[in-house]
Structures are given as structure tokens and as C-alpha cells.
Write an enzyme that holds these catalytic residues in place. Structure first.
Site, PDB file in Angstrom:
ATOM      1  N   GLU A 282       1.137  -0.988  -0.039  1.00  0.00           N
ATOM      2  CA  GLU A 282      -0.136   0.285   0.364  1.00  0.00           C
ATOM      3  C   GLU A 282       1.314   1.099  -0.101  1.00  0.00           C
ATOM      4  O   GLU A 282       0.645   2.853  -0.606  1.00  0.00           O
ATOM      5  CB  GLU A 282      -1.260  -0.125   1.447  1.00  0.00           C
ATOM      6  CG  GLU A 282      -2.142   0.807   1.082  1.00  0.00           C
ATOM      7  CD  GLU A 282      -3.446   0.819   1.903  1.00  0.00           C
ATOM      8  OE1 GLU A 282      -3.604  -0.295   2.240  1.00  0.00           O
ATOM      9  OE2 GLU A 282      -3.575   1.264   2.420  1.00  0.00           O
ATOM     10  N   HIS A 311       8.029 -27.000   0.881  1.00  0.00           N
ATOM     11  CA  HIS A 311       7.859 -28.174  -0.056  1.00  0.00           C
ATOM     12  C   HIS A 311       6.081 -27.541  -0.856  1.00  0.00           C
ATOM     13  O   HIS A 311       5.333 -28.175  -1.301  1.00  0.00           O
ATOM     14  CB  HIS A 311       6.540 -29.195   0.915  1.00  0.00           C
ATOM     15  CG  HIS A 311       7.850 -30.131   2.303  1.00  0.00           C
ATOM     16  ND1 HIS A 311       8.393 -30.833   1.498  1.00  0.00           N
ATOM     17  CD2 HIS A 311       8.391 -29.404   3.024  1.00  0.00           C
ATOM     18  CE1 HIS A 311       9.584 -31.349   2.658  1.00  0.00           C
ATOM     19  NE2 HIS A 311       9.729 -30.175   3.856  1.00  0.00           N
ATOM     20  N   LYS A 425     -13.046   2.561  -2.227  1.00  0.00           N
ATOM     21  CA  LYS A 425     -13.707   2.529  -0.896  1.00  0.00           C
ATOM     22  C   LYS A 425     -15.103   4.147  -1.231  1.00  0.00           C
ATOM     23  O   LYS A 425     -16.181   4.247  -1.511  1.00  0.00           O
ATOM     24  CB  LYS A 425     -13.242   3.669   0.409  1.00  0.00           C
ATOM     25  CG  LYS A 425     -12.692   2.952   1.321  1.00  0.00           C
ATOM     26  CD  LYS A 425     -11.945   3.386   2.531  1.00  0.00           C
ATOM     27  CE  LYS A 425     -10.636   2.941   3.390  1.00  0.00           C
ATOM     28  NZ  LYS A 425     -10.587   3.662   4.323  1.00  0.00           N
TER      29      LYS A 425
HETATM   30  O1  PA5 Z   1      -2.889   2.077   5.933  1.00  0.00           O
HETATM   31  C1  PA5 Z   1      -4.207   2.244   5.519  1.00  0.00           C
HETATM   32  O2  PA5 Z   1      -4.412   3.387   5.436  1.00  0.00           O
HETATM   33  C2  PA5 Z   1      -5.205   2.008   5.473  1.00  0.00           C
HETATM   34  O3  PA5 Z   1      -5.049   0.627   4.903  1.00  0.00           O
HETATM   35  C3  PA5 Z   1      -6.262   1.973   6.151  1.00  0.00           C
HETATM   36  O4  PA5 Z   1      -5.753   1.505   8.077  1.00  0.00           O
HETATM   37  C4  PA5 Z   1      -8.001   1.126   6.114  1.00  0.00           C
HETATM   38  O5  PA5 Z   1      -8.374   1.611   4.962  1.00  0.00           O
HETATM   39  C5  PA5 Z   1      -8.916   1.488   7.449  1.00  0.00           C
HETATM   40  O6  PA5 Z   1      -9.289   2.617   7.543  1.00  0.00           O
HETATM   41  P1  PA5 Z   1      -9.450   3.440   8.604  1.00  0.00           P
HETATM   42  O7  PA5 Z   1      -9.242   3.372   9.651  1.00  0.00           O
HETATM   43  O8  PA5 Z   1     -10.041   4.624   8.776  1.00  0.00           O
HETATM   44  O9  PA5 Z   1     -10.722   2.285   9.080  1.00  0.00           O
END
Ligand code: PA5
Length: 434
Positions: A282, A311, A425
Site C-alpha cells: 500500500e 514444500h 472505498k
Molecule cells: O493504511 C491505510 O491507510 C489503510 O489500510 C487503512 O488503515 C484502512 O483502509 C482502514 O482505514 P480506517 O482506519 O480509516 O478504517
């Protein structure tokens, strides 16, 4: 210098794997860029643009967490709801450190109704506190799960008593979850504004559930801080996180080794591999660079488990396309000193394991896999941890956060945003609100 981790990257170098590894000349040539990357990471720390490097030294954090743990003292289990950066660190810390005073159960990272039903059905809700974690406060998966759990909780304990069970970990100033928590008087813990989801492992996101379950969270914070101090004080040539980021970057850009595997030889670190997958993917998978030029860059992280995947995946890693780097994590000492019983049945084939310690067998498996990969010219390295403790796990998290931040600088991309995730989202909100 951090005493928790050491990094052996001999077998990522051309002296071991020929043209498939980094040469000294190549590393020397790029050293000024690595120094600039380090400077930039330190600048965003000092300017407070990013808060995750200094957070482990913030004394108020531990105090706030401890006071909410006391408030939840009556409960034996905590149901932790979150997704992505608000979920994976807690799971990884829990399975690595295995605190046994109280129990954690995780949900909210999916909207699979059967899974949620089974989890909630298996809980004694009267005896359970609910830690809902969402920085934005509006993420569909954990919030939908939370609303369902609230409705079940209400049936069990009555509307008046629901608030006593809830801890909301969220933005300290705004968002739906912040507003709900304020209105209903739920206990609240902050995710600071300058710490993004996947860099929030060592905030209340990861630390509250662990403290609830009985872990020494100060130990985690101390280990993380020591790793950061090592990064600050050591030269880029000496520092493990710097060399790790550099070697992975060179593998990607110079040799097309775009798949980057982390393979701990420890069942307790299996979940850590999933956390690594998220922070690497990410943060580094981006369409545009800092100059807004389209680059569509990003290594593909994979998590594997030693010895199990010897394996399975290892066949591909050893003989398939040479488009990968493999990073092992080895734990030197285990809690349980098990031996294979000696001379059982007197079978010739089993003599080699007779009387051996499991720990030594596991170490031999990692070394054997590394040698086989090296013989096939596949670059591989090993991170060594003396043992799994709160300190070494704190250091491991900080190591990967630093390596990610440095990689972002080397790729010249913003490692802290996630427009691809946000686009999904938004599309989901559009579909659901129709
Ligand atoms: O790293 C990130 O920003 C995302 O993976 C968020 O943690 C994830 O989308 C969850 O978001 P939130 O904490 O706003 O619910």
C-alpha cells in the site's frame, strides 16, 4: 545500534549470486541517493509531518492506554474490530507475543456474514469489551461489523450498560466514530493525525489490545525506539534498514526482481508476514511519482512461512523466473527446547534427525534453503532475531516502517497516501448509497 536485529545480505550480492545480485560498484554509486533518502525521512520526522518515528517515546501514550485497560478490567476478552492498518498490526503483535492474561478475538476485516456470526456467537458478550478501530471512522467493513456487534451486545447487557464495554480508537478530533464515542461517552484512544493507517502499528491501534491481553507494551516501544536511534546514528552503509531498502530497490530497478518475499522461520511470525504485505504494497504501489509523472511502480510483496513453504513455494523460487528476492527471518532461541526422541525404531533414514533439537533442525532448514537458492543464483538474505520478545518485535516493526519510508524516497513516490484504496472505498459508498 539496535541489539535486537542483525541483517546478513551476503547472498544478495553479486559476489554470491553473480549478475543477479547487487555489486559493490552499484551500491557505491547509489549511496548519495540513499543518504538523501535518509535525510528526507529524518526531515519529515523532525518537522512532525510524520509522527510514527517519535511516537514510541511519547510517555502519555502508555499512560492513556493503561488507564483504559484499567477501565476494561472487568472483561476477560476483547473483540478487536478493524481493517488494513487498523487491524493487521494487532493480529501480528498478538500472534508473535502470545500474551495469555486475557484473550483477543479479531473481526471487522471482512463483511462475510457467516464468519461474523460464528465469531460473535462464540463470545460471552457480557464478559467482552469491544475495541472498534477506525481512523476515518467511516470504513464499511469494521463499522458494519461494529453496528452488528452493538446490537447483539445490547440484547445481552441492556442499552444502559453498552457504553461500559466500548473502546473507540480513532481520529482525536473528527469522524463518525469520534462523534459517536463523544456522544455516548465511550472510552476513546487517539490515532494521531500525522500517523497514517499502516504506520499506526505502535499507537493505541496495536498497543491497546496487546496491553489488555497482558503484554509489556513499554518493551515494544523501547525496542522500536532503539531501532530508530540506530537508524539516526549509523551511516547508511552500516544501517540494516537502509541496506535492506537499498538492496530491494536495486533488485527491482536494475534486475527486474519485482516480487519481494518475506519468509519467517517461526509460526509466531506468520501474521507478521501479512502486515509486511500491506505496508510494502500500500505504501510503494503507486501510479504517479512526486512530479506527478505516471510511473505505475511498486514491488509485489509475498509472505511465505518456513519451513512449511519449502514444500510449496520454494520450488518456484528456486527454479522459476529469477524475478524475486527472498528475505528470511530466523529466531535464534525458542521458548520450548524440544528434541526428536533418539534411536526410535532404529530406521536408517531417520538417524539424521535422531536426538536433534527442533530448533537446530529449523535453523538447518533455513540455511539449506538459502544455500539451494544461492546455488541457483537467487538473491536471498536473512534477518536474525535473538528471540521473540516485546523489544525485538517493536524493533522489527520499526525496521520495516523505516525500510518502507526509505523505499518511498528511493522510488520518489508518496509512501503515505493510498489513492487506489480510497478510490475503491468511494466506489463502494456510491454503490451502497444507491
Ligand atoms: O493504511 C491505510 O491507510 C489503510 O489500510 C487503512 O488503515 C484502512 O483502509 C482502514 O482505514 P480506517 O482506519 O480509516 O478504517
Amino acid at each position: 545500534m539496535s541489539s535486537h536485529l542483525s541483517f546478513d545480505f551476503t547472498r544478495m550480492r553479486s559476489s554470491s549470486v553473480g549478475r543477479w545480485g547487487a555489486s559493490d560498484a552499484e551500491r557505491k554509486k547509489i549511496a548519495p541517493r540513499l543518504r538523501d533518502a535518509k535525510k528526507e525521512v529524518l526531515r519529515i520526522h523532525e518537522s512532525r509531518e510524520q509522527g510514527w518515528m517519535s511516537y514510541p517515546t511519547d510517555k502519555d501514550v502508555g499512560k492513556k492506554i493503561t488507564s483504559v485497560v484499567k477501565q476494561m478490567n472487568a472483561f476477560q476478552t476483547c473483540l478487536v474490530l478493524g481493517i488494513g492498518g487498523s487491524d493487521l498490526a494487532g493480529r501480528a503483535l498478538y500472534s508473535a507475543l502470545k500474551p495469555s492474561k486475557k484473550k483477543l478475538v479479531f473481526a471487522g476485516a471482512n463483511t462475510d456474514p457467516d464468519e461474523l456470526f460464528e465469531i460473535v456467537d462464540g463470545l460471552d458478550l457480557k464478559n467482552t469489551c469491544i475495541n472498534i478501530i477506525s481512523k476515518s471512522g467511516g470504513t464499511v467493513e469494521p463499522m458494519a461489523s461494529f453496528l452488528y456487534v452493538l446490537s447483539q451486545l445490547e440484547k445481552k447487557v441492556g442499552k444502559r450498560n453498552v457504553a461500559d464495554h466500548i473502546v473507540a480508537t480513532t481520529d482525536p478530533e473528527s469522524g463518525s466514530l469520534y462523534e459517536l464515542a463523544t456522544k455516548h461517552g465511550w472510552a476513546m484512544l487517539p490515532i494521531p493525525r500525522n500517523i497514517g493507517g499502516r504506520f499506526s502499528a505502535l499507537t493505541a491501534v496495536g498497543l491497546f489490545p496487546l496491553a489488555f491481553a497482558g503484554t509489556d507494551i513499554q518493551g515494544i516501544q523501547k525496542g522500536a525506539h532503539q531501532e530508530f536511534q540506530a537508524f539516526q546514528s549509523e551511516s547508511v552503509e552500516k544501517n540494516n534498514a537502509c541496506q535492506y531498502a537499498l538492496l530491494q530497490y536495486l533488485a527491482y530497478t536494475k534486475r527486474n526482481q519485482k516480487i519481494q518475499i518475506v519468509m519467517p522461520y517461526s509460526a509466531q511470525l506468520k501474521e507478521f508476514g501479512l502486515w509486511y504485505r500491506q505496508i510494502w504494497a500500500e505504501s510503494l504501489g503507486k501510479k504517479v511519482n512526486r512530479k506527478k509523472k505516471i510511473v505505475n511502480v511498486g514491488p509485489t510483496p509475498i509472505s511465505a512461512l518456513g519451513a512449511t513453504d519449502q514444500h510449496s513455494q520454494i520450488q518456484l523460487y528456486t527454479e522459476g523466473p529469477n524475478d524475486k528476492t527472498i528475505l528470511f527471518i530466523e529466531i535464534e532461541q525458542f521458548k520450548n527446547d524440544l528434541h526428536v526422541p533418539a534411536n526410535v525404531f532404529g530406521m536408517k533414514e531417520l538417524v539424521q534427525i535422531s536426538g536433534k533439537r527442533f530448533r537446530d533442525i529449523l535453523h538447518a532448514e533455513r540455511e539449506a534453503t538459502s544455500r539451494a537458492l544461492t546455488a541457483s543464483k537467487r538473491p536471498n538474505g536473512t534477518l536474525f532475531l535473538k528471540k521473540i520478545t516485546p523489544g525485538s518485535i517493536g524493533a522489527l516493526f520499526m525496521f520495516y516502517e523505516l525500510a518502507t519510508a526509505l523505499s518511498g524516497e528511493l522510488y520518489d513516490i508518496n509512501a503515505y497516501n493510498q489513492p487506489g484504496v480510497e478510490a475503491g472505498k468511494k466506489a463502494m459508498h456510491d454503490i451502497l448509497s444507491r
